[in-house]
Write an enzyme that holds these catalytic residues in place. Structure first.
Site, short mmCIF file in Angstrom:
data_model
loop_
_atom_site.label_atom_id
_atom_site.label_comp_id
_atom_site.label_asym_id
_atom_site.label_seq_id
_atom_site.Cartn_x
_atom_site.Cartn_y
_atom_site.Cartn_z
N ASN A 10 35.98 -19.98 -4.25
CA ASN A 10 34.59 -19.93 -4.72
C ASN A 10 34.05 -18.54 -4.40
O ASN A 10 33.78 -18.23 -3.24
CB ASN A 10 33.77 -21.02 -4.02
N LYS A 12 31.28 -17.25 -5.21
CA LYS A 12 29.81 -17.23 -5.03
C LYS A 12 29.21 -16.02 -5.78
O LYS A 12 29.72 -15.66 -6.83
CB LYS A 12 29.47 -17.22 -3.53
N HIS A 96 27.31 -27.96 -4.68
CA HIS A 96 27.67 -27.10 -3.54
C HIS A 96 26.49 -27.08 -2.56
O HIS A 96 25.34 -27.15 -2.97
CB HIS A 96 28.01 -25.69 -4.01
N GLU A 98 25.04 -24.81 -1.08
CA GLU A 98 24.02 -23.80 -1.36
C GLU A 98 23.10 -24.24 -2.51
O GLU A 98 21.91 -23.92 -2.53
CB GLU A 98 24.69 -22.44 -1.64
N GLU A 169 32.59 -30.15 2.55
CA GLU A 169 32.21 -28.86 3.14
C GLU A 169 31.07 -29.10 4.13
O GLU A 169 29.90 -29.10 3.72
CB GLU A 169 31.77 -27.89 2.05
N GLY A 175 30.58 -20.29 5.97
CA GLY A 175 30.18 -18.90 6.21
C GLY A 175 29.84 -18.62 7.66
O GLY A 175 29.27 -17.58 7.98
N SER A 215 34.84 -21.91 6.24
CA SER A 215 35.54 -20.94 7.10
C SER A 215 37.06 -21.13 7.10
O SER A 215 37.71 -21.00 8.14
CB SER A 215 34.98 -20.97 8.52
P1 13P Z 1 33.36 -19.89 3.53
O1 13P Z 1 34.83 -20.06 3.32
O2 13P Z 1 32.89 -18.48 3.34
O3 13P Z 1 32.90 -20.53 4.81
O4 13P Z 1 32.62 -20.70 2.34
C1 13P Z 1 33.00 -22.01 2.10
C2 13P Z 1 32.39 -22.45 0.82
O5 13P Z 1 31.20 -22.64 0.71
C3 13P Z 1 33.29 -22.64 -0.34
O6 13P Z 1 32.63 -23.27 -1.38
#
Ligand code: 13P
Length: 263
Positions: A10, A12, A96, A98, A169, A175, A215
């Site tokens: 992803n 983003k 997601h 976010e 997740e 993150g 992560s």
């Molecule tokens: P990270 O791997 O940067 O923690 O992000 C995970 C994520 O949100 C994947 O969709």
């Protein structure tokens, strides 16, 4: 029935066109025509076409990070499922964290988006996961149950269930550099599979891929994938360069695992 491991990136709101194309090319070369594992890339909408060209002729799947639930209309700035399908998108990420926590998407909205994706016969990857506060309050399973409830409305036919995957997740792991331990991930995935059984039936529960995200790095990918109910990984930060994403791709077992023994 067997579950094929899935490694997804992803991206983003990252990368320029040149970097996105270069990264897609590197992933395309590494995956080639491999069938024993699935690989999905989720670039920003504006990079879909560039990525599509780079992965053509390989088994890398083209994914979109979000969609609107309506087919068309006066929704400035939004992108519909038919538009994504027309672009060659095969998988759409829905819900997601976010989208839920930064953009305020409700379960109800996420359910409508997933329904739009599955109705269009695209694959839908539904993201779920608890916040730190919810985990510390012992409410993780309750949150997962609530977030999965949207499947009751969105998945109407067995052929739609076959298009579904779930990404667990935990919000506290995204993150933050704080990965869930393989035990914590397995525990949540086992509960997700149990809930899927209640909602969609045993057969769908056994065959639905469950991905872990939060992560993920080259150093923890293999131990996460070794857990019986962790069928794949959804990678954020580490998916942004070949140096970190390709080792994660290589951590996926080449052979599909038998669903019967874990279902
Ligand atoms: P990270 O791997 O940067 O923690 O992000 C995970 C994520 O949100 C994947 O969709």
């Amino acid at each position: 029935m067997a579950r094929t491991p899935v490694i997804a990136g992803n991206w983003k709101m990252h990368l320029t066109r040149r970097k996105a194309s270069g990264l897609a090319r590197a992933v395309a070369e590494a995956q080639g025509e491999a069938e024993g594992r699935r690989c999905v890339l989720f670039p920003a909408f504006v990079h879909l076409e560039h990525v599509r060209r780079k992965i053509r002729g390989t088994t890398v799947l083209l994914g979109a990070q979000n969609c609107h639930e309506e087919k068309e209309g006066a929704f400035t700035g939004e992108v519909s499922v038919p538009m994504l399908k027309d672009m060659g998108v095969q998988v759409v990420l829905v819900g997601h964290s976010e989208r839920r926590h930064v953009f305020g998407e409700s379960d109800e909205r996420i359910g409508r988006k997933l329904q739009a994706v599955l109705r269009a016969r695209l694959q839908g990857m539904l993201c779920v996961g608890e916040t730190l506060e919810e985990r510390e309050a012992g409410r993780t399973f309750e949150v997962l149950e609530r977030q999965l409830r949207v499947l009751r409305g969105a998945v109407r036919k067995p052929e739609q269930a076959a298009l579904l995957s779930i990404a667990y997740e935990p919000v506290w792991a995204i993150g933050t550099g704080r990965t869930a331990t393989p035990e914590t991930a397995q525990e949540a995935h086992a509960e997700l599979r149990r809930l899927l059984g209640d909602i969609l039936g045993a057969e769908a529960a056994a065959s639905t891929p469950l991905l872990y995200g939060g992560s993920v790095k080259p150093g923890n990918a293999a131990e996460l994938l070794a857990r019986p109910d962790v069928d794949g990984l959804l990678v954020g930060g580490a998916s942004l360069s070949p140096g970190t994403f390709l080792p994660i791709l290589d951590a996926a077992p080449a052979a599909a695992r038998a669903a019967e023994s874990h279902g």
